[in-house]
Scaffold this motif. Sequence first.
Motif, PDB file in Angstrom:
ATOM      1  N   GLU A  72      17.809  34.302  54.032  1.00  0.00           N
ATOM      2  CA  GLU A  72      17.967  34.758  55.414  1.00  0.00           C
ATOM      3  C   GLU A  72      19.126  35.730  55.557  1.00  0.00           C
ATOM      4  O   GLU A  72      19.210  36.490  56.525  1.00  0.00           O
ATOM      5  CB  GLU A  72      18.208  33.563  56.340  1.00  0.00           C
ATOM      6  N   TYR A  74      19.826  38.244  53.558  1.00  0.00           N
ATOM      7  CA  TYR A  74      19.567  39.555  52.970  1.00  0.00           C
ATOM      8  C   TYR A  74      19.580  40.674  54.010  1.00  0.00           C
ATOM      9  O   TYR A  74      20.185  41.734  53.810  1.00  0.00           O
ATOM     10  CB  TYR A  74      18.220  39.557  52.232  1.00  0.00           C
ATOM     11  N   GLU A  75      18.914  40.449  55.133  1.00  0.00           N
ATOM     12  CA  GLU A  75      18.881  41.467  56.189  1.00  0.00           C
ATOM     13  C   GLU A  75      20.276  41.681  56.774  1.00  0.00           C
ATOM     14  O   GLU A  75      20.672  42.818  57.064  1.00  0.00           O
ATOM     15  CB  GLU A  75      17.909  41.049  57.293  1.00  0.00           C
ATOM     16  N   TYR A  76      21.018  40.593  56.920  1.00  0.00           N
ATOM     17  CA  TYR A  76      22.397  40.660  57.438  1.00  0.00           C
ATOM     18  C   TYR A  76      23.259  41.520  56.509  1.00  0.00           C
ATOM     19  O   TYR A  76      24.076  42.328  56.965  1.00  0.00           O
ATOM     20  CB  TYR A  76      22.954  39.246  57.550  1.00  0.00           C
ATOM     21  N   ASP A  78      22.384  43.979  54.653  1.00  0.00           N
ATOM     22  CA  ASP A  78      22.059  45.391  54.812  1.00  0.00           C
ATOM     23  C   ASP A  78      22.729  46.003  56.036  1.00  0.00           C
ATOM     24  O   ASP A  78      23.008  47.209  56.061  1.00  0.00           O
ATOM     25  CB  ASP A  78      20.540  45.574  54.917  1.00  0.00           C
ATOM     26  N   LYS A  79      22.989  45.182  57.041  1.00  0.00           N
ATOM     27  CA  LYS A  79      23.550  45.687  58.296  1.00  0.00           C
ATOM     28  C   LYS A  79      25.074  45.592  58.357  1.00  0.00           C
ATOM     29  O   LYS A  79      25.705  46.261  59.182  1.00  0.00           O
ATOM     30  CB  LYS A  79      22.959  44.916  59.478  1.00  0.00           C
ATOM     31  N   PRO A  95      19.903  44.143  48.323  1.00  0.00           N
ATOM     32  CA  PRO A  95      20.451  44.171  49.682  1.00  0.00           C
ATOM     33  C   PRO A  95      21.972  44.326  49.689  1.00  0.00           C
ATOM     34  O   PRO A  95      22.658  43.892  48.762  1.00  0.00           O
ATOM     35  CB  PRO A  95      20.062  42.796  50.255  1.00  0.00           C
TER      36      PRO A  95
END
Length: 264
Positions: A72, A74-76, A78-79, A95
């Motif tokens: 979960e 991984y997206e964080y 990237d940002k 990522p």
Amino acid sequence: MKILVVGDIVGRPGRDTLKLFLEKNRDKYDFIAVNGENAAAGFGLTSKLADQLFEWGCDVITSGNHIWDKKELYEYLDKSDKVLRPANYPDEGTPGKGYTILKDRKGNKIGVISIQGRVFMMPIDCPFKKAKEIIEEIKKETKFIIVDFHAEATSEKIAMGWYLDGMASLVYGTHTHIQTADERILPEGTGYITDLGMTGSESGVIGMKVESVLPKFLNSLPQRFEVAEGSERICGIEAELDEETGECISIERISRTLTEIEYM
């Protein structure tokens, strides 16, 4: 510039210990870095816990091999410019990022690099060449650079300290969860310690319950490790950087029990 760096936070006991320490001491520091790869029940980090650490006063979270345990995140990754994965994983398809440049409480820019060793660990890109490459890029913007070298072998970590002496302000090791007593300033002005230690329970085996770890050594079968509780301690370092040169002018180990923190 006064910097606090805190070693691997292990589960809720580690988080609670860190929170109390920061409540009492965070105003003393211009910049706070923590290794958070074990913050979520001993394995990995979640976006919720990352945000919580920032709310408590942490400026950046470095990591290591366990940063991949919670998908979960991984997206964080990237940002975020404030949660780092090891820089020497392949850039394509991985990522997140391995370094960042942030500002301290005085407005000074400070570069932070998260890098991972290869001895007794996953074979990834050379941490030495990657660290030097990134430092050359960061130097275009700031002379303040700190490096978290997440590695198993003390020899590899010591070698990295010498390799980066004069290039980085501060080089410290993480991963083994046992604080070393070799903090020093190297000849060219780089502050160094082989391992920060961990922040969590000393009642277990590097933060995990004894009864969940021992069978692994006795029969070599897979075991589910559980986070230990009791006898909590925070480990890390305080370092002061010269604001003219970026060199480390003092480095001191921190090792405080929960009881000692309560009476600070």
